[in-house]
Write an enzyme that holds these catalytic residues in place. Structure first.
Site, mmCIF file in Angstrom:
data_model
loop_
_atom_site.group_PDB
_atom_site.id
_atom_site.type_symbol
_atom_site.label_atom_id
_atom_site.label_comp_id
_atom_site.label_asym_id
_atom_site.label_seq_id
_atom_site.Cartn_x
_atom_site.Cartn_y
_atom_site.Cartn_z
ATOM 1 N N HIS A 102 0.819 -1.221 0.000
ATOM 2 C CA HIS A 102 0.000 0.000 0.000
ATOM 3 C C HIS A 102 0.851 1.269 0.000
ATOM 4 O O HIS A 102 0.380 2.337 -0.365
ATOM 5 C CB HIS A 102 -1.029 -0.012 1.141
ATOM 6 C CG HIS A 102 -0.480 0.303 2.490
ATOM 7 N ND1 HIS A 102 0.168 -0.614 3.260
ATOM 8 C CD2 HIS A 102 -0.477 1.445 3.214
ATOM 9 C CE1 HIS A 102 0.535 -0.061 4.398
ATOM 10 N NE2 HIS A 102 0.161 1.194 4.396
ATOM 11 N N LYS A 110 0.604 5.413 -2.231
ATOM 12 C CA LYS A 110 0.587 6.743 -1.618
ATOM 13 C C LYS A 110 0.991 7.769 -2.682
ATOM 14 O O LYS A 110 1.923 7.563 -3.445
ATOM 15 C CB LYS A 110 1.535 6.797 -0.416
ATOM 16 C CG LYS A 110 1.021 5.938 0.759
ATOM 17 C CD LYS A 110 1.921 6.047 1.959
ATOM 18 C CE LYS A 110 1.624 4.993 3.015
ATOM 19 N NZ LYS A 110 0.467 5.272 3.857
ATOM 20 N N GLU A 155 6.494 5.040 13.412
ATOM 21 C CA GLU A 155 5.086 5.066 13.832
ATOM 22 C C GLU A 155 5.029 5.344 15.314
ATOM 23 O O GLU A 155 5.918 4.917 16.065
ATOM 24 C CB GLU A 155 4.437 3.705 13.580
ATOM 25 C CG GLU A 155 4.406 3.299 12.130
ATOM 26 C CD GLU A 155 3.707 1.956 11.957
ATOM 27 O OE1 GLU A 155 2.478 1.947 11.856
ATOM 28 O OE2 GLU A 155 4.394 0.929 11.951
ATOM 29 N N ASP A 165 8.234 -6.848 8.318
ATOM 30 C CA ASP A 165 6.978 -6.124 8.136
ATOM 31 C C ASP A 165 7.172 -4.829 7.351
ATOM 32 O O ASP A 165 6.419 -4.537 6.418
ATOM 33 C CB ASP A 165 6.424 -5.812 9.538
ATOM 34 C CG ASP A 165 5.052 -5.170 9.512
ATOM 35 O OD1 ASP A 165 4.241 -5.566 8.672
ATOM 36 O OD2 ASP A 165 4.785 -4.277 10.352
ATOM 37 N N HIS A 170 8.024 -2.736 2.712
ATOM 38 C CA HIS A 170 7.747 -1.435 2.089
ATOM 39 C C HIS A 170 9.003 -0.634 1.733
ATOM 40 O O HIS A 170 9.094 -0.074 0.648
ATOM 41 C CB HIS A 170 6.903 -0.558 3.027
ATOM 42 C CG HIS A 170 5.585 -1.148 3.422
ATOM 43 N ND1 HIS A 170 4.619 -1.508 2.514
ATOM 44 C CD2 HIS A 170 5.045 -1.435 4.640
ATOM 45 C CE1 HIS A 170 3.555 -1.981 3.154
ATOM 46 N NE2 HIS A 170 3.794 -1.951 4.438
ATOM 47 N N LYS A 216 5.072 10.053 14.093
ATOM 48 C CA LYS A 216 4.663 9.296 12.912
ATOM 49 C C LYS A 216 5.175 10.054 11.700
ATOM 50 O O LYS A 216 4.824 11.219 11.474
ATOM 51 C CB LYS A 216 3.130 9.204 12.865
ATOM 52 C CG LYS A 216 2.567 8.838 11.504
ATOM 53 C CD LYS A 216 2.094 7.418 11.456
ATOM 54 C CE LYS A 216 1.555 7.038 10.081
ATOM 55 N NZ LYS A 216 1.679 5.649 9.756
HETATM 56 C C1 BG6 Z 1 1.521 -2.307 7.358
HETATM 57 C C2 BG6 Z 1 2.263 -2.958 8.479
HETATM 58 O O1 BG6 Z 1 1.874 -2.879 6.137
HETATM 59 O O2 BG6 Z 1 1.815 -0.916 7.351
HETATM 60 C C3 BG6 Z 1 1.884 -2.341 9.806
HETATM 61 O O3 BG6 Z 1 1.971 -4.352 8.496
HETATM 62 C C4 BG6 Z 1 2.101 -0.841 9.756
HETATM 63 O O4 BG6 Z 1 2.638 -2.904 10.865
HETATM 64 C C5 BG6 Z 1 1.429 -0.242 8.530
HETATM 65 O O5 BG6 Z 1 1.553 -0.285 10.944
HETATM 66 C C6 BG6 Z 1 1.797 1.223 8.384
HETATM 67 O O6 BG6 Z 1 1.082 1.788 7.328
HETATM 68 P P1 BG6 Z 1 0.864 3.353 7.226
HETATM 69 O O7 BG6 Z 1 0.190 3.552 5.916
HETATM 70 O O8 BG6 Z 1 0.029 3.752 8.411
HETATM 71 O O9 BG6 Z 1 2.216 3.977 7.301
#
Ligand code: BG6
Length: 511
Positions: A195, A199, A233, A254, A259, A364
């Site tokens: 995901h 963005k 985060e 993770d 990512h 964050k």
């Molecule tokens: C997810 C992870 O893919 O992305 C989570 O599994 C994480 O652990 C999340 O909290 C963070 O996504 P974003 O979009 O809030 O940065």
């Protein structure tokens, strides 16, 4: 992103429909697309999971989260949208249940006029993937793809599959999952979701790099000192302690594998020959394959792990990770990981790529920071305020929050005499375009319906990313951390991570 085709009419079939992701992300994202008029003229959503529910009960369950997470919730539009939402109770790991499921799909396809196009969405616990994919194949639900025989590529119907992360828990299991998928679907029908790639600012990075002439000439080892990619985060594991404290969890798997390596690939890749999905993904994968796999001796010097202890975030007391529900008292799972990688190419020789991600941190933020080399000779040594040396220029690409791009350079303070201070040229996404960036899931679902794979990982990329982190994971497993917990919740992570940077005279960009 590359093609501008409209989304094809289709049935969206979500396996794992009673789960959190469906409620929190998928249904609200589809609702937003519906309200914006971006969904195809004929569509239906069929949620599948084991819970015994009917359509109405399912819709009722979805509403509270849609109210919270959709862009602009309107009860009237929601009611309209709900007419397209259905539910079927079945166990996707049991082949016999696919007869009833197929029957239901046929009925819905007729009622909603969706034709033969199906977008499968795997939003299940990863151990259910194999059986579910095999059953989709065995039930003959993929009529195009492996069994493709249509002569007209433009008008043929399609069956595609979106696969949620985690995509495997190590290099071997990711390769295995790719083989399982490949036996049922063609690669062009497999959409491995990340995901972060949905963005807005990530997509803007390609435009920033390749639609402007001024950055590319300096985008290399001659001018860039190092690159940082941070995803911090403030939240802990948010009730997902059981999953996170398992062989599939931890910050290295993770976030860094999942990512950040993709973001690194986008920063480092060569200009693709076109904006076609395959061209972009090939260039990204070249970066991942060129990333040096660390040797056992190097690992303690280039990788750091951390686990948070109790602390304070935003004035609230936060318990230690080991006190979270579902987490073992002596858990070895890292909630923070940092590593310094090298991309062995002509362009990037000797330039460190410093990646880090952590939970329960001070702020964050997701950002990429490109730090340039200092001027070769410091003419203004005596005029620089508050610091002994000239500061390097920096480009900070903010993914979230405050999406935008900032360029830091030195400026003269107005007035008599010569005094120098860092200033910032600021492109704020929201101020500039007057619109909030769309939720990543909406962008990605739409792309999958359009048949655009640009923002999805291909087979090679998933396997290359695992191969980069695997030596570190193996090392960490062989040598348990003796100092966990080693950072307090609400801070910027363990001091070892600062030492990692300081060893080469650098420091993290902590916004
Ligand atoms: C997810 C992870 O893919 O992305 C989570 O599994 C994480 O652990 C999340 O909290 C963070 O996504 P974003 O979009 O809030 O940065």
């Amino acid at each position: 992103m590359a093609t501008q085709n409209g989304p094809g009419n289709c049935l969206i079939l979500i396996f794992g429909a009673s789960g959190d992701l469906t409620r929190r992300k998928l249904i609200p994202a589809l609702y937003d697309l519906f309200v914006e008029g971006l969904l195809p003229g004929h569509f239906a959503v069929l949620g599948v999971s084991r819970s015994p529910l009917d359509d109405d009960a399912f819709r009722e369950r979805l509403e509270p989260m849609a109210r919270e997470n959709a862009g602009q919730f309107d009860p009237g539009r929601w009611a309209e949208y709900c007419r397209h939402i259905h539910y079927h109770s079945a166990d996707s790991t049991t082949l016999e249940h696919f007869d009833g499921l197929e029957q239901r799909m046929r009925e819905l396809s007729e009622t909603h006029g969706t034709g033969e196009n199906v977008l499968f969405y795997l939003s299940l616990a990863p151990h259910l993937y194999d059986a579910t994919i095999n059953n989709i194949g065995a039930a003959g639900m993929v009529t195009e793809g492996k069994a493709w025989c249509s002569l007209n590529r433009e008008t043929r119907p399609w069956q595609r599959i979106i696969v949620e992360k985690p995509f495997g828990h190590d290099a071997a299991s990711a390769a295995h999952l790719n083989r399982v998928l490949g036996r049922v679907f063609e690669e062009e029908s497999i959409y491995r979701i990340d995901h972060y790639l949905g963005k807005e600012t990530v997509q803007n990075l390609l435009v920033f790099r390749f639609a402007n002439a001024i950055f590319e000439p300096v985008w290399n080892r001659n001018y860039i000192d190092h690159v940082q990619v941070t995803a911090s985060e403030t939240v802990g594991v948010e009730g997902r302690g059981g999953y996170y404290d398992s062989p599939s969890g931890g910050a290295m798997r993770d976030m860094i594998q999942g990512h950040l390596l993709q973001l690194m690939g986008l920063v480092a890749m060569e200009p693709p020959v076109s904006m076609a999905a395959d061209d972009i993904r090939q260039e990204k994968n070249k970066i991942l394959t060129a990333t040096r796999r660390p040797t056992v001796n190097e690992i303690p010097q280039i990788a750091v792990r951390g686990q948070y202890g109790p602390g304070q975030i935003g004035g609230k007391a936060v318990p230690a990770f080991r006190e979270e529900e579902g987490v073992a008292d002596d858990s070895q799972t890292e909630t923070y990981a940092a590593c310094q990688l090298y991309v062995d190419t002509w362009r990037w020789e000797g330039v460190p790529f410093c990646l880090r991600s952590g939970k329960a941190m001070a702020r964050k933020t997701t950002e990429m920071v490109i730090t340039f080399k200092r001027t070769p000779h410091c003419l203004f040594r005596d005029h620089i305020r508050n610091t002994a040396a000239n500061k390097p220029n920096q480009i900070v690409i903010n993914l979230q929050p405050n999406e935008g791009i900032r360029l830091r350079f030195e400026g003269k303070v107005p007035g008599a005499g010569m005094s120098i201070k860092s200033v910032v040229m600021d492109f704020d996404y929201e101020k500039q375009f007057g619109a909030e960036a769309r939720e990543a899931y909406g962008t990605l679902l739409l792309d999958a319906m359009r048949g655009d794979q640009t923002l999805f990982k291909n087979r090679e990329e998933t396997e290359s990313a695992w191969q980069i982190v695997q030596p570190i994971l193996d090392y960490w497993q062989a040598y348990p951390a003796e100092n966990f917990p080693n950072y307090a919740a609400g801070t910027w992570g363990p001091s070892e991570a600062d030492i990692l940077m300081a060893r080469h005279g650098r420091h993290w960009h902590n916004p």
